[in-house]
Scaffold this motif. Structure first.
Motif, PDB file in Angstrom:
ATOM      1  N   TYR A 167       0.917  -1.508  -0.150  1.00 39.87           N
ATOM      2  CA  TYR A 167      -0.043  -0.075  -0.107  1.00 39.87           C
ATOM      3  C   TYR A 167       0.787   1.255  -0.283  1.00 39.87           C
ATOM      4  O   TYR A 167       0.491   2.188  -0.074  1.00 39.87           O
ATOM      5  N   ASN A 177      -2.102  -2.564  -6.425  1.00 43.93           N
ATOM      6  CA  ASN A 177      -2.722  -2.074  -7.479  1.00 43.93           C
ATOM      7  C   ASN A 177      -2.204  -2.828  -8.667  1.00 43.93           C
ATOM      8  O   ASN A 177      -3.330  -3.624  -9.605  1.00 43.93           O
ATOM      9  N   THR A 197      -4.600  -2.886   5.622  1.00 43.62           N
ATOM     10  CA  THR A 197      -5.255  -2.278   5.382  1.00 43.62           C
ATOM     11  C   THR A 197      -5.771  -0.668   5.799  1.00 43.62           C
ATOM     12  O   THR A 197      -5.907   0.552   4.906  1.00 43.62           O
ATOM     13  N   GLN A 202      -5.870   3.685   4.068  1.00 46.95           N
ATOM     14  CA  GLN A 202      -6.539   1.868   2.803  1.00 46.95           C
ATOM     15  C   GLN A 202      -8.481   2.507   3.542  1.00 46.95           C
ATOM     16  O   GLN A 202      -8.387   2.035   4.353  1.00 46.95           O
ATOM     17  N   ASP A 203      -9.262   2.426   2.186  1.00 44.71           N
ATOM     18  CA  ASP A 203     -10.403   2.163   2.308  1.00 44.71           C
ATOM     19  C   ASP A 203     -10.662   0.731   1.806  1.00 44.71           C
ATOM     20  O   ASP A 203     -10.182   0.054   0.996  1.00 44.71           O
ATOM     21  N   TYR A 207     -11.997  -1.132  -1.343  1.00 49.93           N
ATOM     22  CA  TYR A 207     -11.323  -2.556  -2.814  1.00 49.93           C
ATOM     23  C   TYR A 207     -12.237  -3.870  -2.648  1.00 49.93           C
ATOM     24  O   TYR A 207     -12.482  -4.200  -3.730  1.00 49.93           O
TER      25      TYR A 207
END
Length: 291
Positions: A167, A177, A197, A202-203, A207
């Motif tokens: 990440y 990604n 995460t 990040q959300d 994802y």
């Protein structure tokens, strides 16, 4: 680990200040498919010292599914695959997945055959490590596709467990990604570690929704409301229900997007033993009507 401030989202995190509100939020929580699971690395000292005794304890706590890892005794803890399966079954447990150590194709294929023989579902790569070039992650994706094909041949699925580094941007791109984009959706799946995460800003909901059906497994531990200072030897994790993640809501979202397996995992023990932590997490899932 990068200990910058969290990105808070009303759909992701909750202060859960009042128990009444917490109970109301979880009243419609779903049943975990197949029951609650645990990653054996969490209780590694116990299982290395006394495998039968540890599995007996986990069964009594209400765990139903196990995830193993590449221990010094192997993923079957010095036993034949069928022997470990029987030991687990005698305690109401089933080995559904395992993390694996780095290994060549021939050794990997042998492990896949043994896993398939006892009805396991997933073999998972737990670690790649930070890399200097995004091209390296593209090469990893190619390797994942090849291992995924081997697993599919044996009736298994191959997966990857991201830590914090996927990440973090490399050459302007997030490795997670790039891995998702360059792996075959029919061959390679993912295990979401909620802790990493969230702590990387990040959300997880985003994802799950964007990559519907790719994230099939979840590692569950909570995140402290107030993180430890940078440089601390401990991670800012805690038992389920003691932090900022609304797990009943996240689990509902995971199931809706095709997630099947949910494993308790813990790393931070300062007031309790790993087995005591396993007990607390099991009690939380039962109380929150998740099992």
């Amino acid at each position: 680990m990068n200990r910058r401030n969290f990105i808070y989202s009303s759909g992701l995190l909750t202060a859960s200040a009042a128990m009444a509100n917490a109970m109301a939020a979880t009243a419609a929580a779903p049943t975990l498919p197949g029951g609650m699971g645990i990653q054996l690395y969490m209780v590694r000292n116990d299982v290395e010292r006394d495998t039968p005794g540890t599995l007996k304890q986990l069964g009594k706590l209400g765990y139903k599914q196990l995830e193993s890892y590449g221990s010094d005794k192997g993923i079957f803890w010095g036993m034949k695959n069928t022997e470990f399966k029987k030991l687990a079954a005698d305690n109401g447990l089933k080995l559904v997945s395992t993390h694996h150590n780095p290994m060549g194709t021939a050794e990997f294929e042998q492990m896949a055959a043994q896993a398939a023989e006892i009805g396991m579902k997933y073999i998972i790569c737990p670690w790649l490590g930070p890399q200097k070039s995004i091209e390296t992650f593209k090469h990893f994706a190619d390797d994942f596709n090849q291992r995924g094909a081997i697993c599919k041949k044996h009736g298994l699925r191959y997966g990857y467990h991201p830590h914090d580094y996927p990440y973090k941007p490399v050459d302007g791109q997030l490795p997670i990604n790039v891995l998702l984009a360059n792996t075959d959706p029919a061959l390679v799946y993912y295990q979401m570690d909620v802790y990493y995460t969230v702590t990387e800003g990040q959300d997880p909901y985003a994802y799950l929704k964007k990559y519907n059906g790719r994230f099939k497994l979840m590692h569950m531990r909570d995140v402290l409301k107030v993180r430890l200072p940078a440089g601390s030897k401990e991670e800012s994790s805690c038992d389920l229900g003691e932090g900022i993640v609304n797990y009943p809501k996240l689990i509902r979202a995971g199931i809706a997007e095709g997630m099947h397996y949910f494993f308790v995992e813990g790393e931070r023990y300062y007031k309790e033993t790993p087995m005591q932590s396993a007990q607390k997490n099991a009690a939380y899932l039962k109380k929150m009507r998740l099992v």
